[in-house]
Design a protein around this motif. Structure first.
Motif, PDB file in Angstrom:
ATOM      1  N   ILE A 171     -54.341 -53.512 -65.327  1.00  0.00           N
ATOM      2  CA  ILE A 171     -54.201 -54.964 -65.395  1.00  0.00           C
ATOM      3  C   ILE A 171     -53.410 -55.439 -64.179  1.00  0.00           C
ATOM      4  O   ILE A 171     -52.261 -55.045 -63.981  1.00  0.00           O
ATOM      5  CB  ILE A 171     -53.469 -55.422 -66.677  1.00  0.00           C
ATOM      6  CG1 ILE A 171     -54.009 -54.695 -67.904  1.00  0.00           C
ATOM      7  CG2 ILE A 171     -53.588 -56.937 -66.828  1.00  0.00           C
ATOM      8  CD1 ILE A 171     -53.163 -53.529 -68.374  1.00  0.00           C
ATOM      9  N   GLY A 172     -54.039 -56.263 -63.352  1.00  0.00           N
ATOM     10  CA  GLY A 172     -53.368 -56.768 -62.164  1.00  0.00           C
ATOM     11  C   GLY A 172     -54.094 -57.974 -61.616  1.00  0.00           C
ATOM     12  O   GLY A 172     -55.131 -58.388 -62.144  1.00  0.00           O
ATOM     13  N   ASP A 173     -53.544 -58.512 -60.527  1.00  0.00           N
ATOM     14  CA  ASP A 173     -54.115 -59.741 -59.977  1.00  0.00           C
ATOM     15  C   ASP A 173     -54.651 -59.568 -58.561  1.00  0.00           C
ATOM     16  O   ASP A 173     -54.979 -60.549 -57.904  1.00  0.00           O
ATOM     17  CB  ASP A 173     -53.057 -60.851 -59.979  1.00  0.00           C
ATOM     18  CG  ASP A 173     -51.931 -60.602 -58.980  1.00  0.00           C
ATOM     19  OD1 ASP A 173     -51.682 -59.422 -58.640  1.00  0.00           O
ATOM     20  OD2 ASP A 173     -51.301 -61.580 -58.540  1.00  0.00           O
ATOM     21  N   SER A 174     -54.762 -58.311 -58.074  1.00  0.00           N
ATOM     22  CA  SER A 174     -55.120 -58.105 -56.675  1.00  0.00           C
ATOM     23  C   SER A 174     -56.198 -57.043 -56.514  1.00  0.00           C
ATOM     24  O   SER A 174     -56.404 -56.203 -57.407  1.00  0.00           O
ATOM     25  CB  SER A 174     -53.886 -57.676 -55.881  1.00  0.00           C
ATOM     26  OG  SER A 174     -53.545 -56.333 -56.192  1.00  0.00           O
ATOM     27  N   PRO A 175     -56.871 -57.039 -55.355  1.00  0.00           N
ATOM     28  CA  PRO A 175     -57.832 -55.968 -55.075  1.00  0.00           C
ATOM     29  C   PRO A 175     -57.188 -54.589 -55.125  1.00  0.00           C
ATOM     30  O   PRO A 175     -57.797 -53.624 -55.609  1.00  0.00           O
ATOM     31  CB  PRO A 175     -58.324 -56.305 -53.666  1.00  0.00           C
ATOM     32  CG  PRO A 175     -58.157 -57.780 -53.547  1.00  0.00           C
ATOM     33  CD  PRO A 175     -56.898 -58.094 -54.314  1.00  0.00           C
ATOM     34  N   GLY A 176     -55.943 -54.482 -54.641  1.00  0.00           N
ATOM     35  CA  GLY A 176     -55.253 -53.192 -54.690  1.00  0.00           C
ATOM     36  C   GLY A 176     -55.064 -52.685 -56.097  1.00  0.00           C
ATOM     37  O   GLY A 176     -55.177 -51.481 -56.358  1.00  0.00           O
ATOM     38  N   ASP A 177     -54.766 -53.588 -57.019  1.00  0.00           N
ATOM     39  CA  ASP A 177     -54.648 -53.184 -58.420  1.00  0.00           C
ATOM     40  C   ASP A 177     -55.977 -52.657 -58.948  1.00  0.00           C
ATOM     41  O   ASP A 177     -56.030 -51.626 -59.627  1.00  0.00           O
ATOM     42  CB  ASP A 177     -54.176 -54.354 -59.281  1.00  0.00           C
ATOM     43  CG  ASP A 177     -52.779 -54.813 -58.935  1.00  0.00           C
ATOM     44  OD1 ASP A 177     -51.926 -53.964 -58.648  1.00  0.00           O
ATOM     45  OD2 ASP A 177     -52.542 -56.036 -58.951  1.00  0.00           O
ATOM     46  N   MET A 178     -57.046 -53.353 -58.645  1.00  0.00           N
ATOM     47  CA  MET A 178     -58.353 -52.947 -59.148  1.00  0.00           C
ATOM     48  C   MET A 178     -58.790 -51.605 -58.550  1.00  0.00           C
ATOM     49  O   MET A 178     -59.498 -50.829 -59.197  1.00  0.00           O
ATOM     50  CB  MET A 178     -59.399 -54.021 -58.852  1.00  0.00           C
ATOM     51  CG  MET A 178     -59.127 -55.390 -59.499  1.00  0.00           C
ATOM     52  SD  MET A 178     -59.014 -55.372 -61.320  1.00  0.00           S
ATOM     53  CE  MET A 178     -57.207 -55.321 -61.570  1.00  0.00           C
ATOM     54  N   ARG A 179     -58.337 -51.294 -57.337  1.00  0.00           N
ATOM     55  CA  ARG A 179     -58.707 -50.017 -56.718  1.00  0.00           C
ATOM     56  C   ARG A 179     -58.000 -48.833 -57.362  1.00  0.00           C
ATOM     57  O   ARG A 179     -58.342 -47.678 -57.078  1.00  0.00           O
ATOM     58  CB  ARG A 179     -58.403 -50.056 -55.220  1.00  0.00           C
ATOM     59  CG  ARG A 179     -59.405 -50.899 -54.421  1.00  0.00           C
ATOM     60  CD  ARG A 179     -59.305 -50.618 -52.934  1.00  0.00           C
ATOM     61  NE  ARG A 179     -58.023 -51.033 -52.390  1.00  0.00           N
ATOM     62  CZ  ARG A 179     -57.780 -52.248 -51.902  1.00  0.00           C
ATOM     63  NH1 ARG A 179     -58.744 -53.173 -51.896  1.00  0.00           N
ATOM     64  NH2 ARG A 179     -56.599 -52.550 -51.401  1.00  0.00           N
ATOM     65  N   LEU A 180     -57.040 -49.080 -58.241  1.00  0.00           N
ATOM     66  CA  LEU A 180     -56.395 -47.971 -58.937  1.00  0.00           C
ATOM     67  C   LEU A 180     -57.384 -47.200 -59.793  1.00  0.00           C
ATOM     68  O   LEU A 180     -57.132 -46.039 -60.151  1.00  0.00           O
ATOM     69  CB  LEU A 180     -55.248 -48.496 -59.803  1.00  0.00           C
ATOM     70  CG  LEU A 180     -54.012 -48.974 -59.039  1.00  0.00           C
ATOM     71  CD1 LEU A 180     -52.986 -49.548 -60.003  1.00  0.00           C
ATOM     72  CD2 LEU A 180     -53.404 -47.842 -58.232  1.00  0.00           C
ATOM     73  N   ALA A 181     -58.501 -47.807 -60.137  1.00  0.00           N
ATOM     74  CA  ALA A 181     -59.525 -47.092 -60.897  1.00  0.00           C
ATOM     75  C   ALA A 181     -60.083 -45.911 -60.112  1.00  0.00           C
ATOM     76  O   ALA A 181     -60.645 -44.977 -60.701  1.00  0.00           O
ATOM     77  CB  ALA A 181     -60.655 -48.041 -61.289  1.00  0.00           C
ATOM     78  N   GLU A 182     -59.920 -45.915 -58.798  1.00  0.00           N
ATOM     79  CA  GLU A 182     -60.389 -44.802 -57.985  1.00  0.00           C
ATOM     80  C   GLU A 182     -59.580 -43.536 -58.243  1.00  0.00           C
ATOM     81  O   GLU A 182     -60.031 -42.431 -57.949  1.00  0.00           O
ATOM     82  CB  GLU A 182     -60.318 -45.166 -56.497  1.00  0.00           C
ATOM     83  CG  GLU A 182     -61.215 -46.335 -56.107  1.00  0.00           C
ATOM     84  CD  GLU A 182     -60.982 -46.795 -54.676  1.00  0.00           C
ATOM     85  OE1 GLU A 182     -60.184 -46.137 -53.957  1.00  0.00           O
ATOM     86  OE2 GLU A 182     -61.588 -47.809 -54.266  1.00  0.00           O
ATOM     87  N   VAL A 183     -58.371 -43.689 -58.795  1.00  0.00           N
ATOM     88  CA  VAL A 183     -57.506 -42.534 -59.043  1.00  0.00           C
ATOM     89  C   VAL A 183     -57.962 -41.755 -60.268  1.00  0.00           C
ATOM     90  O   VAL A 183     -58.087 -40.533 -60.232  1.00  0.00           O
ATOM     91  CB  VAL A 183     -56.043 -42.982 -59.219  1.00  0.00           C
ATOM     92  CG1 VAL A 183     -55.152 -41.797 -59.582  1.00  0.00           C
ATOM     93  CG2 VAL A 183     -55.541 -43.660 -57.958  1.00  0.00           C
ATOM     94  N   GLY A 184     -58.183 -42.475 -61.376  1.00  0.00           N
ATOM     95  CA  GLY A 184     -58.527 -41.777 -62.608  1.00  0.00           C
ATOM     96  C   GLY A 184     -59.543 -42.500 -63.456  1.00  0.00           C
ATOM     97  O   GLY A 184     -59.644 -42.245 -64.656  1.00  0.00           O
ATOM     98  N   GLY A 185     -60.284 -43.428 -62.832  1.00  0.00           N
ATOM     99  CA  GLY A 185     -61.248 -44.196 -63.603  1.00  0.00           C
ATOM    100  C   GLY A 185     -60.544 -45.257 -64.426  1.00  0.00           C
ATOM    101  O   GLY A 185     -59.383 -45.580 -64.211  1.00  0.00           O
ATOM    102  N   GLY A 186     -61.274 -45.795 -65.385  1.00  0.00           N
ATOM    103  CA  GLY A 186     -60.660 -46.757 -66.284  1.00  0.00           C
ATOM    104  C   GLY A 186     -61.271 -48.136 -66.229  1.00  0.00           C
ATOM    105  O   GLY A 186     -62.166 -48.416 -65.422  1.00  0.00           O
ATOM    106  N   LYS A 212     -56.424 -61.430 -74.228  1.00  0.00           N
ATOM    107  CA  LYS A 212     -57.784 -60.897 -74.086  1.00  0.00           C
ATOM    108  C   LYS A 212     -57.794 -59.389 -73.966  1.00  0.00           C
ATOM    109  O   LYS A 212     -58.845 -58.748 -74.079  1.00  0.00           O
ATOM    110  CB  LYS A 212     -58.448 -61.506 -72.855  1.00  0.00           C
ATOM    111  CG  LYS A 212     -58.653 -63.014 -72.914  1.00  0.00           C
ATOM    112  CD  LYS A 212     -59.675 -63.404 -73.949  1.00  0.00           C
ATOM    113  CE  LYS A 212     -59.966 -64.897 -73.921  1.00  0.00           C
ATOM    114  NZ  LYS A 212     -60.959 -65.323 -74.952  1.00  0.00           N
ATOM    115  N   LEU A 213     -56.610 -58.793 -73.755  1.00  0.00           N
ATOM    116  CA  LEU A 213     -56.493 -57.336 -73.702  1.00  0.00           C
ATOM    117  C   LEU A 213     -56.454 -56.693 -75.080  1.00  0.00           C
ATOM    118  O   LEU A 213     -56.709 -55.496 -75.216  1.00  0.00           O
ATOM    119  CB  LEU A 213     -55.212 -56.926 -72.954  1.00  0.00           C
ATOM    120  CG  LEU A 213     -55.213 -57.115 -71.441  1.00  0.00           C
ATOM    121  CD1 LEU A 213     -53.780 -57.096 -70.931  1.00  0.00           C
ATOM    122  CD2 LEU A 213     -56.014 -56.002 -70.788  1.00  0.00           C
ATOM    123  N   LEU A 214     -56.125 -57.452 -76.084  1.00  0.00           N
ATOM    124  CA  LEU A 214     -55.890 -56.876 -77.405  1.00  0.00           C
ATOM    125  C   LEU A 214     -57.099 -56.106 -77.952  1.00  0.00           C
ATOM    126  O   LEU A 214     -56.910 -55.061 -78.600  1.00  0.00           O
ATOM    127  CB  LEU A 214     -55.424 -57.952 -78.382  1.00  0.00           C
ATOM    128  CG  LEU A 214     -54.065 -58.573 -78.048  1.00  0.00           C
ATOM    129  CD1 LEU A 214     -53.730 -59.696 -79.019  1.00  0.00           C
ATOM    130  CD2 LEU A 214     -52.969 -57.521 -78.037  1.00  0.00           C
TER     131      LEU A 214
END
Length: 217
Positions: A171-186, A212-214
């Motif tokens: 959960i984040g507000d930036s492209p860098g946050d979204m790229r964390l999926a490259e580490v372990g998926g998700g 909306k995360l619930l």
């Protein structure tokens, strides 16, 4: 093993910091003898950038060395006088209830681009420290060009040696946050506050309300 929720701080679990950044930046510009000033509209335009990037935007890309000097002065002011940095910031609506719901069932960590001393101040002022006990809140300090340590490094180190999670929820507000999926998926939840535009990046979900995360629990 359950799920791991990976949270960003600024613009995700808090709101109002963009105004404090502008106020502090203008104080430092005045102190250093610059006539230029940021408007609060500039704060929305520059939202999500590193602090030195505010100054290179205002003073020109060739002013990097000066921008770093101004950035350091901003951090010194905010860390020596937390009220200056934290005046007007507050938790994002529903953040405590969502963090509480996650804590009851899953693991969660916070990874912020800010500096360690500043992160501790923010969590205390926002009254969110209880949700991120020792070893679960990380400050990456990304406030230089070509910073070697990134959020991805932190997440990879955290996951190393742990059992495989059922799912990672980012959960984040930036492209860098979204790229964390490259580490372990998700699953990637791109968040932005009402009145702000979503940043331009790929995401699985775009939300303006943390509740909306619930369903992901």
């Amino acid at each position: 093993m359950g799920k791991l929720f990976v949270w960003d701080l600024h613009g995700t679990l808090e709101r109002g910091n963009h105004r404090a950044v502008i106020n502090i930046s203008n104080q430092i510009l005045e102190r250093f003898g610059h006539s230029e000033r940021f408007s609060h509209a500039d704060g929305i335009t520059l939202y999500g950038k590193k602090w030195y990037e505010y100054f290179t935007w205002l003073l020109g890309d060739d002013a990097y060395a000066r921008a770093m000097e101004l950035q350091e002065a901003c951090f010194e002011l905010s860390e020596s006088n937390p009220n200056t940095q934290c005046n007007g910031i507050e938790p994002t609506p529903h953040a405590p209830e969502v963090l509480s719901a996650v804590r009851r069932r899953h693991d969660q960590i916070l990874i912020s681009n800010t500096r360690p001393a500043t992160l501790a101040i923010f969590l205390k002022v926002l009254r969110l420290e209880e949700f991120f006990p020792g070893g679960t809140a990380f400050a990456v300090d990304q406030h230089v060009r070509d910073a070697e340590r990134t959020k991805a490094h932190v997440l990879a180190e955290y996951l190393a040696g742990r059992g495989r999670y059922e799912e990672i929820v980012i959960i984040g507000d930036s492209p860098g946050d979204m790229r964390l999926a490259e580490v372990g998926g998700g699953s990637r939840y791109l968040f932005t506050h009402p009145g702000f535009r979503f940043r331009d990046c790929e995401a699985d979900h775009r939300i303006r309300d943390l509740r909306k995360l619930l369903p992901a629990l």
